[in-house]
Write a protein that holds these residues in place. Sequence first.
Motif, PDB file in Angstrom:
ATOM      1  N   ALA A   1      22.566 -10.059  14.370  1.00 10.25           N
ATOM      2  CA  ALA A   1      22.837  -8.970  15.310  1.00 10.25           C
ATOM      3  C   ALA A   1      22.696  -7.606  14.654  1.00 10.25           C
ATOM      4  O   ALA A   1      22.793  -6.579  15.326  1.00 10.25           O
ATOM      5  CB  ALA A   1      24.237  -9.122  15.888  1.00 10.25           C
ATOM      6  N   GLY A   2      22.482  -7.581  13.347  1.00 14.40           N
ATOM      7  CA  GLY A   2      22.384  -6.311  12.632  1.00 14.40           C
ATOM      8  C   GLY A   2      23.734  -5.893  12.083  1.00 14.40           C
ATOM      9  O   GLY A   2      24.765  -6.531  12.333  1.00 14.40           O
ATOM     10  N   LYS A   3      23.752  -4.815  11.330  1.00 12.87           N
ATOM     11  CA  LYS A   3      25.000  -4.339  10.734  1.00 12.87           C
ATOM     12  C   LYS A   3      25.914  -3.790  11.815  1.00 12.87           C
ATOM     13  O   LYS A   3      25.523  -2.948  12.615  1.00 12.87           O
ATOM     14  CB  LYS A   3      24.699  -3.259   9.696  1.00 12.87           C
ATOM     15  N   MET A   4      27.150  -4.281  11.817  1.00  8.67           N
ATOM     16  CA  MET A   4      28.136  -3.840  12.804  1.00  8.67           C
ATOM     17  C   MET A   4      28.872  -2.614  12.275  1.00  8.67           C
ATOM     18  O   MET A   4      29.350  -2.593  11.139  1.00  8.67           O
ATOM     19  CB  MET A   4      29.141  -4.966  13.081  1.00  8.67           C
ATOM     20  N   GLU A   5      28.942  -1.573  13.098  1.00 10.87           N
ATOM     21  CA  GLU A   5      29.656  -0.363  12.697  1.00 10.87           C
ATOM     22  C   GLU A   5      31.161  -0.564  12.850  1.00 10.87           C
ATOM     23  O   GLU A   5      31.639  -1.183  13.808  1.00 10.87           O
ATOM     24  CB  GLU A   5      29.220   0.821  13.566  1.00 10.87           C
ATOM     25  N   LYS A   6      31.888  -0.044  11.901  1.00  9.37           N
ATOM     26  CA  LYS A   6      33.346  -0.100  11.994  1.00  9.37           C
ATOM     27  C   LYS A   6      33.817   0.861  13.079  1.00  9.37           C
ATOM     28  O   LYS A   6      33.148   1.835  13.411  1.00  9.37           O
ATOM     29  CB  LYS A   6      33.965   0.274  10.650  1.00  9.37           C
ATOM     30  N   ALA A   7      35.015   0.586  13.589  1.00  7.32           N
ATOM     31  CA  ALA A   7      35.544   1.396  14.687  1.00  7.32           C
ATOM     32  C   ALA A   7      35.665   2.863  14.284  1.00  7.32           C
ATOM     33  O   ALA A   7      35.330   3.771  15.041  1.00  7.32           O
ATOM     34  CB  ALA A   7      36.899   0.846  15.124  1.00  7.32           C
TER      35      ALA A   7
ATOM     36  N   LEU B   1      22.091 -17.757  19.992  1.00  9.69           N
ATOM     37  CA  LEU B   1      23.311 -17.332  19.302  1.00  9.69           C
ATOM     38  C   LEU B   1      23.016 -16.136  18.411  1.00  9.69           C
ATOM     39  O   LEU B   1      21.942 -16.054  17.809  1.00  9.69           O
ATOM     40  CB  LEU B   1      23.854 -18.495  18.458  1.00  9.69           C
ATOM     41  N   GLN B   2      23.969 -15.188  18.365  1.00  9.80           N
ATOM     42  CA  GLN B   2      23.871 -14.036  17.471  1.00  9.80           C
ATOM     43  C   GLN B   2      24.958 -14.121  16.414  1.00  9.80           C
ATOM     44  O   GLN B   2      26.096 -14.492  16.707  1.00  9.80           O
ATOM     45  CB  GLN B   2      24.026 -12.727  18.250  1.00  9.80           C
ATOM     46  N   VAL B   3      24.581 -13.765  15.194  1.00 10.49           N
ATOM     47  CA  VAL B   3      25.557 -13.750  14.101  1.00 10.49           C
ATOM     48  C   VAL B   3      25.550 -12.358  13.480  1.00 10.49           C
ATOM     49  O   VAL B   3      24.509 -11.692  13.440  1.00 10.49           O
ATOM     50  CB  VAL B   3      25.217 -14.821  13.036  1.00 10.49           C
ATOM     51  N   PRO B   4      26.696 -11.880  13.015  1.00 14.47           N
ATOM     52  CA  PRO B   4      26.763 -10.523  12.450  1.00 14.47           C
ATOM     53  C   PRO B   4      26.011 -10.413  11.129  1.00 14.47           C
ATOM     54  O   PRO B   4      25.808 -11.403  10.423  1.00 14.47           O
ATOM     55  CB  PRO B   4      28.269 -10.305  12.255  1.00 14.47           C
TER      56      PRO B   4
END
Length: 226
Positions: free
Chosen positions: A185-191, A151-154
């Motif tokens: 999962a690492g830092k998620m970039e905003k759209a 499982l990956q979590v943000p």
Amino acid sequence: MQKNDSHTNEKKERDAEEKTSGKAKVKTEPCAEGKISGNSKNDLQAAQEQLNQYIHDLKRLAAEFDNYKKRVEKEKLLAKEEGQARVLLQLLTLSDEFDSALSHIKNSKDAAAQEGFDLLSKKLAQILSSFSVREIKCEGAADPHKHDAILQVPGGDEGKIAQVLRKGYMVGEYLLRPAQVSVYAGKMEKAGEKGEKEEKEKETAEKAKVESREKSIKENTKEEKK
């Protein structure tokens, strides 16, 4: 009578001369001791080569037999470990059930049941420890050889273990059961940020193309003037 004696004496003299002549021949013949004929040398060399071949074959057979013994011992040890692993996996399943039951009982007010499950869980842990079973550490980055990331979590650092979903165990250096974990999962970039980044990369690429084209035109112009 005198003739017979004369004849006998002559015979004795001839015999004596023959004996003397024979002894002289024996003495004058060259001694052959210490000399080996050509055929004898070849036979000796062939025998030595055959002996060397026998020694080589014996050494090879000894090495093969030694490797065979090591392979058999390794197979026996592997079979023993596999049989032991099957039993230990069943104990680990039982340990998981105890841990699950204990976590539920801790939320209840039944102190007696909680104490009983706690004692059983510790006893089971002692049994596993007697078989050199140790729990896999789940800290830092996930190790694909020991951790099963299901499982990956943000957020967080990418690939770092976020939570242990099921404990993993080893017997010595033998992996008994991998630990099931969730990872960041690492830092998620905003759209919007992602779009701006792609636009900048596109502009940089276009600028590089224009500069390359201008450079090529200048070089061609110089060549024409020459």
